[in-house]
Scaffold this motif. Structure first.
Motif, PDB file in Angstrom:
ATOM      1  N   GLU A 242       0.887  -0.943   0.080  1.00 45.77           N
ATOM      2  CA  GLU A 242       0.069  -0.098  -0.088  1.00 45.77           C
ATOM      3  C   GLU A 242       1.026   1.212  -0.110  1.00 45.77           C
ATOM      4  OE1 GLU A 242      -2.161   0.786   3.798  1.00 45.77           O
ATOM      5  OE2 GLU A 242      -1.088  -0.290   4.975  1.00 45.77           O
ATOM      6  N   THR A 243       0.732   2.617  -0.551  1.00 47.37           N
ATOM      7  CA  THR A 243       1.330   3.060  -0.658  1.00 47.37           C
ATOM      8  C   THR A 243       1.187   4.153   0.946  1.00 47.37           C
ATOM      9  OG1 THR A 243       0.345   4.215  -2.850  1.00 47.37           O
ATOM     10  CG2 THR A 243       1.171   6.101  -1.510  1.00 47.37           C
ATOM     11  N   VAL A 244       2.579   4.929   1.105  1.00 49.69           N
ATOM     12  CA  VAL A 244       2.023   5.158   2.371  1.00 49.69           C
ATOM     13  C   VAL A 244       2.536   6.356   2.634  1.00 49.69           C
ATOM     14  CG1 VAL A 244       2.476   2.205   3.304  1.00 49.69           C
ATOM     15  CG2 VAL A 244       5.027   4.057   3.017  1.00 49.69           C
ATOM     16  N   GLY A 245       3.396   7.104   1.154  1.00 50.24           N
ATOM     17  CA  GLY A 245       3.786   8.402   1.874  1.00 50.24           C
ATOM     18  C   GLY A 245       4.296   8.730   0.239  1.00 50.24           C
ATOM     19  N   LYS A 246       4.436   9.966   0.493  1.00 48.13           N
ATOM     20  CA  LYS A 246       5.251  10.439  -1.422  1.00 48.13           C
ATOM     21  C   LYS A 246       6.822  11.723  -0.482  1.00 48.13           C
ATOM     22  CE  LYS A 246       1.291   9.787  -4.369  1.00 48.13           C
ATOM     23  NZ  LYS A 246       1.218  10.753  -5.551  1.00 48.13           N
ATOM     24  N   LYS A 247       7.797  11.450  -1.512  1.00 50.89           N
ATOM     25  CA  LYS A 247       8.950  12.361  -1.339  1.00 50.89           C
ATOM     26  C   LYS A 247       9.448  12.824  -2.652  1.00 50.89           C
ATOM     27  CE  LYS A 247      13.763  12.285  -0.244  1.00 50.89           C
ATOM     28  NZ  LYS A 247      13.342  13.733   0.736  1.00 50.89           N
TER      29      LYS A 247
END
Length: 240
Positions: A151-156
């Motif tokens: 699952e996508t947990v963040g973006k940077k």
């Protein structure tokens, strides 16, 4: 034979528990390798003139014990020959004569103008220290289980302060970026780092970070840049 360099763990290199941050373990190893490439020929500057560069493709780090602020440590590195188009290099981090972390890494030699992989015969690093491959418990080559639900947990966003001379996110930053997404991370310590680099993350791009829990003590990650797989990783942890 090993190339060695002394360090003292800095007060800014540790977390709230006075345990070294995961990326700093790798960074001390890389700094030792960079010092070897500064002192031996061909040096990093020699390679730059020749428009060639070593790019890390894989690294596996095993952590036997935590390091703390002001620990006096010794980084050790040695080359382990070539396999096909891959250069092999190992590392130790020692404290008081005891190995507290060790690593095996794989590198490709890249033509900086074309981006193509060069043959090992195109560079002579026989003046570097050489030794045997470590017998690691964790494999340097790994595959993430296909049945994991990521699952996508963040973006940077990749910032200027994080890139190297190739204008890509430096390989030593990834461990800390991923470590931050592990649940209840303040009460955990790192035991292993597996990184497989697929494509670069250039200055200004945005990384999508996906995570899945493989077991009680293992977390798997995938990062994507512009829809392309950037890095696959496994971080091993244990409770403090």
């Amino acid at each position: 034979m090993k190339f060695c360099k002394k360090f003292e763990v800095g007060s800014h290199d540790v977390d709230v528990n006075d345990n070294i941050k995961p990326s700093l373990i790798q960074r001390y190893m890389m700094d030792t390798a960079h010092e070897q490439m500064r002192m031996r020929r061909p040096s990093a500057k020699d390679m730059l003139v020749a428009r060639k560069a070593f790019i890390m493709t894989r690294v596996t780090i095993e952590v036997a014990d935590n390091l703390h602020a002001y620990d006096e440590i010794e980084g050790q590195t040695w080359c382990c020959g070539e396999k096909a188009a891959t250069f092999l290099r190992c590392f130790n981090i020692c404290r008081g004569g005891e190995v507290v972390a060790r690593a095996e890494s794989m590198w490709a030699l890249i033509d900086m103008d074309t981006g193509k992989v060069c043959r090992p015969s195109e560079i002579d690093i026989s003046a570097y220290e050489y030794g045997d491959l470590l017998e690691m418990h964790l494999p340097v080559r790994f595959k993430l289980p296909k049945d994991l639900e990521f699952e996508t947990v963040g973006k940077k966003k990749v910032l200027y302060s994080e890139v190297d001379t190739n204008m890509h996110l430096n390989n030593t930053y990834y461990a800390d970026v991923l470590w931050s997404y592990i649940p209840d991370v303040m009460h955990k310590q790192i035991t292993g780092i597996n990184l497989h680099f697929h494509h670069e993350a250039a200055l200004g791009c945005e990384m999508e970070i996906q995570m899945a829990q493989k077991s009680e003590n293992e977390y798997c990650f995938k990062t994507y840049v512009d829809g392309r797989l950037n890095v696959e990783a496994i971080l091993g942890v244990k409770e403090l």
